[in-house]
Design a protein around this motif. Structure first.
Motif, PDB file in Angstrom:
ATOM      1  N   LEU A 146       0.869  -1.169   0.000  1.00 57.74           N
ATOM      2  CA  LEU A 146       0.000   0.000   0.000  1.00 57.74           C
ATOM      3  C   LEU A 146       0.908   1.221   0.000  1.00 57.74           C
ATOM      4  N   ILE A 147       1.179   1.779  -1.163  1.00 55.06           N
ATOM      5  CA  ILE A 147       2.173   2.832  -1.394  1.00 55.06           C
ATOM      6  C   ILE A 147       3.510   2.353  -0.839  1.00 55.06           C
ATOM      7  N   ARG A 148       3.897   2.762   0.381  1.00 52.74           N
ATOM      8  CA  ARG A 148       5.170   2.308   0.965  1.00 52.74           C
ATOM      9  C   ARG A 148       4.957   1.221   2.007  1.00 52.74           C
ATOM     10  N   ASP A 149       3.771   1.123   2.565  1.00 53.17           N
ATOM     11  CA  ASP A 149       3.488   0.153   3.622  1.00 53.17           C
ATOM     12  C   ASP A 149       3.209  -1.227   3.021  1.00 53.17           C
ATOM     13  N   MET A 150       3.394  -2.247   3.839  1.00 53.65           N
ATOM     14  CA  MET A 150       3.158  -3.619   3.374  1.00 53.65           C
ATOM     15  C   MET A 150       2.473  -4.416   4.473  1.00 53.65           C
ATOM     16  N   PHE A 151       1.819  -5.473   4.070  1.00 53.59           N
ATOM     17  CA  PHE A 151       1.409  -6.484   5.028  1.00 53.59           C
ATOM     18  C   PHE A 151       1.690  -7.832   4.434  1.00 53.59           C
ATOM     19  N   ILE A 152       2.215  -8.693   5.309  1.00 52.94           N
ATOM     20  CA  ILE A 152       2.787  -9.964   4.899  1.00 52.94           C
ATOM     21  C   ILE A 152       2.125 -11.088   5.684  1.00 52.94           C
ATOM     22  N   PHE A 153       1.567 -12.049   4.974  1.00 53.21           N
ATOM     23  CA  PHE A 153       1.010 -13.248   5.596  1.00 53.21           C
ATOM     24  C   PHE A 153       2.067 -14.335   5.523  1.00 53.21           C
ATOM     25  N   THR A 154       2.532 -14.814   6.667  1.00 51.06           N
ATOM     26  CA  THR A 154       3.444 -15.950   6.674  1.00 51.06           C
ATOM     27  C   THR A 154       2.669 -17.174   7.131  1.00 51.06           C
ATOM     28  N   ASP A 155       3.338 -18.286   7.203  1.00 51.15           N
ATOM     29  CA  ASP A 155       2.670 -19.488   7.692  1.00 51.15           C
ATOM     30  C   ASP A 155       2.489 -19.460   9.214  1.00 51.15           C
ATOM     31  N   ARG A 156       3.011 -18.426   9.902  1.00 53.70           N
ATOM     32  CA  ARG A 156       2.928 -18.348  11.359  1.00 53.70           C
ATOM     33  C   ARG A 156       2.248 -17.097  11.895  1.00 53.70           C
ATOM     34  N   LEU A 159       0.942 -12.637  10.897  1.00 50.78           N
ATOM     35  CA  LEU A 159       0.694 -11.535   9.990  1.00 50.78           C
ATOM     36  C   LEU A 159       1.625 -10.400  10.402  1.00 50.78           C
ATOM     37  N   ILE A 160       2.398  -9.865   9.459  1.00 51.53           N
ATOM     38  CA  ILE A 160       3.325  -8.770   9.730  1.00 51.53           C
ATOM     39  C   ILE A 160       2.854  -7.551   8.951  1.00 51.53           C
ATOM     40  N   LEU A 161       2.628  -6.434   9.663  1.00 51.07           N
ATOM     41  CA  LEU A 161       2.292  -5.165   9.027  1.00 51.07           C
ATOM     42  C   LEU A 161       3.526  -4.280   9.072  1.00 51.07           C
ATOM     43  N   VAL A 162       3.905  -3.735   7.936  1.00 51.09           N
ATOM     44  CA  VAL A 162       5.096  -2.897   7.805  1.00 51.09           C
ATOM     45  C   VAL A 162       4.626  -1.468   7.560  1.00 51.09           C
ATOM     46  N   ASP A 163       4.956  -0.560   8.479  1.00 50.45           N
ATOM     47  CA  ASP A 163       4.522   0.823   8.421  1.00 50.45           C
ATOM     48  C   ASP A 163       5.736   1.726   8.243  1.00 50.45           C
ATOM     49  N   LYS A 164       5.957   2.190   7.021  1.00 47.43           N
ATOM     50  CA  LYS A 164       7.068   3.112   6.731  1.00 47.43           C
ATOM     51  C   LYS A 164       6.625   4.515   7.123  1.00 47.43           C
ATOM     52  N   GLN A 165       7.509   5.231   7.847  1.00 47.28           N
ATOM     53  CA  GLN A 165       7.148   6.535   8.388  1.00 47.28           C
ATOM     54  C   GLN A 165       8.069   7.623   7.869  1.00 47.28           C
ATOM     55  N   GLY A 166       7.609   8.858   7.923  1.00 47.27           N
ATOM     56  CA  GLY A 166       8.413  10.002   7.533  1.00 47.27           C
ATOM     57  C   GLY A 166       8.469  10.193   6.024  1.00 47.27           C
ATOM     58  N   LYS A 192      12.453   5.324   8.518  1.00 45.36           N
ATOM     59  CA  LYS A 192      11.964   4.856   9.806  1.00 45.36           C
ATOM     60  C   LYS A 192      10.792   3.916   9.544  1.00 45.36           C
ATOM     61  N   THR A 193      10.879   2.716  10.089  1.00 42.15           N
ATOM     62  CA  THR A 193       9.864   1.695   9.815  1.00 42.15           C
ATOM     63  C   THR A 193       9.408   1.050  11.111  1.00 42.15           C
ATOM     64  N   GLU A 194       8.099   0.872  11.241  1.00 42.41           N
ATOM     65  CA  GLU A 194       7.527   0.171  12.389  1.00 42.41           C
ATOM     66  C   GLU A 194       6.941  -1.146  11.885  1.00 42.41           C
ATOM     67  N   TYR A 195       7.210  -2.215  12.613  1.00 44.92           N
ATOM     68  CA  TYR A 195       6.738  -3.545  12.248  1.00 44.92           C
ATOM     69  C   TYR A 195       5.769  -4.036  13.327  1.00 44.92           C
ATOM     70  N   HIS A 196       4.580  -4.442  12.907  1.00 45.51           N
ATOM     71  CA  HIS A 196       3.597  -5.039  13.814  1.00 45.51           C
ATOM     72  C   HIS A 196       3.481  -6.510  13.447  1.00 45.51           C
ATOM     73  N   SER A 197       3.584  -7.352  14.438  1.00 48.61           N
ATOM     74  CA  SER A 197       3.493  -8.786  14.209  1.00 48.61           C
ATOM     75  C   SER A 197       2.312  -9.340  15.002  1.00 48.61           C
ATOM     76  N   TYR A 198       1.380  -9.977  14.305  1.00 50.94           N
ATOM     77  CA  TYR A 198       0.190 -10.548  14.935  1.00 50.94           C
ATOM     78  C   TYR A 198       0.213 -12.062  14.769  1.00 50.94           C
ATOM     79  N   ALA A 199       0.318 -12.769  15.872  1.00 50.57           N
ATOM     80  CA  ALA A 199       0.176 -14.227  15.807  1.00 50.57           C
ATOM     81  C   ALA A 199      -1.258 -14.525  15.384  1.00 50.57           C
ATOM     82  N   TYR A 200      -1.433 -15.485  14.525  1.00 49.70           N
ATOM     83  CA  TYR A 200      -2.776 -15.789  14.042  1.00 49.70           C
ATOM     84  C   TYR A 200      -3.724 -16.149  15.187  1.00 49.70           C
TER      85      TYR A 200
END
Length: 125
Positions: A39-49, A51-58, A63-71
């Protein structure tokens, strides 16, 4: 993905092998990328374990923030399909302890049913 789609908040699908290479340093041993979306610069990644949301800032996006959600922490999720006049589709998911959903918007060309199927495969184990 066109610039207009990006400005309108729409995401496009990425090649999982490319995402695997780019984020190898963040993945657990033997963790594999199933799906990736940008999504423009941001990403979200589904792995087999997880969900990782990648939030590029500035302005530079260095500067990047990574959110990791266990399923297992995703309590429920919903999709909203695109219509004739509403050209985008939405994925919402709720995480334990947070009453507000995480919402992502996709362009009409994305198969929202496939995305829901990937999430269901991992959340409903």
């Amino acid at each position: 993905m066109g610039l207009f789609d990006g400005l309108m908040g729409n995401a496009s699908e990425l090649n999982p092998a490319d995402v695997q290479r780019e984020f190898q340093h963040m993945l657990a041993r033997n963790e594999r990328v199933e799906k990736g979306y940008k999504l423009i610069r941001d990403m979200f990644i589904f792995t087999d374990r997880r969900l990782i949301l990648v939030d590029k800032q500035g302005l530079t996006g260095k500067k990047t923030e990574y959110h990791s959600y266990a399923y297992k922490s995703i309590t429920h999720f919903s999709i909203e399909t695109a219509g004739h006049f509403d050209l985008d589709a939405e994925l919402k998911f709720w995480v334990s302890g947070n009453p507000s959903p995480v919402t992502k918007t996709f362009n009409k060309s994305l198969n929202i049913y496939e995305l829901q199927s990937v999430l269901a495969e991992f959340v409903c184990k």
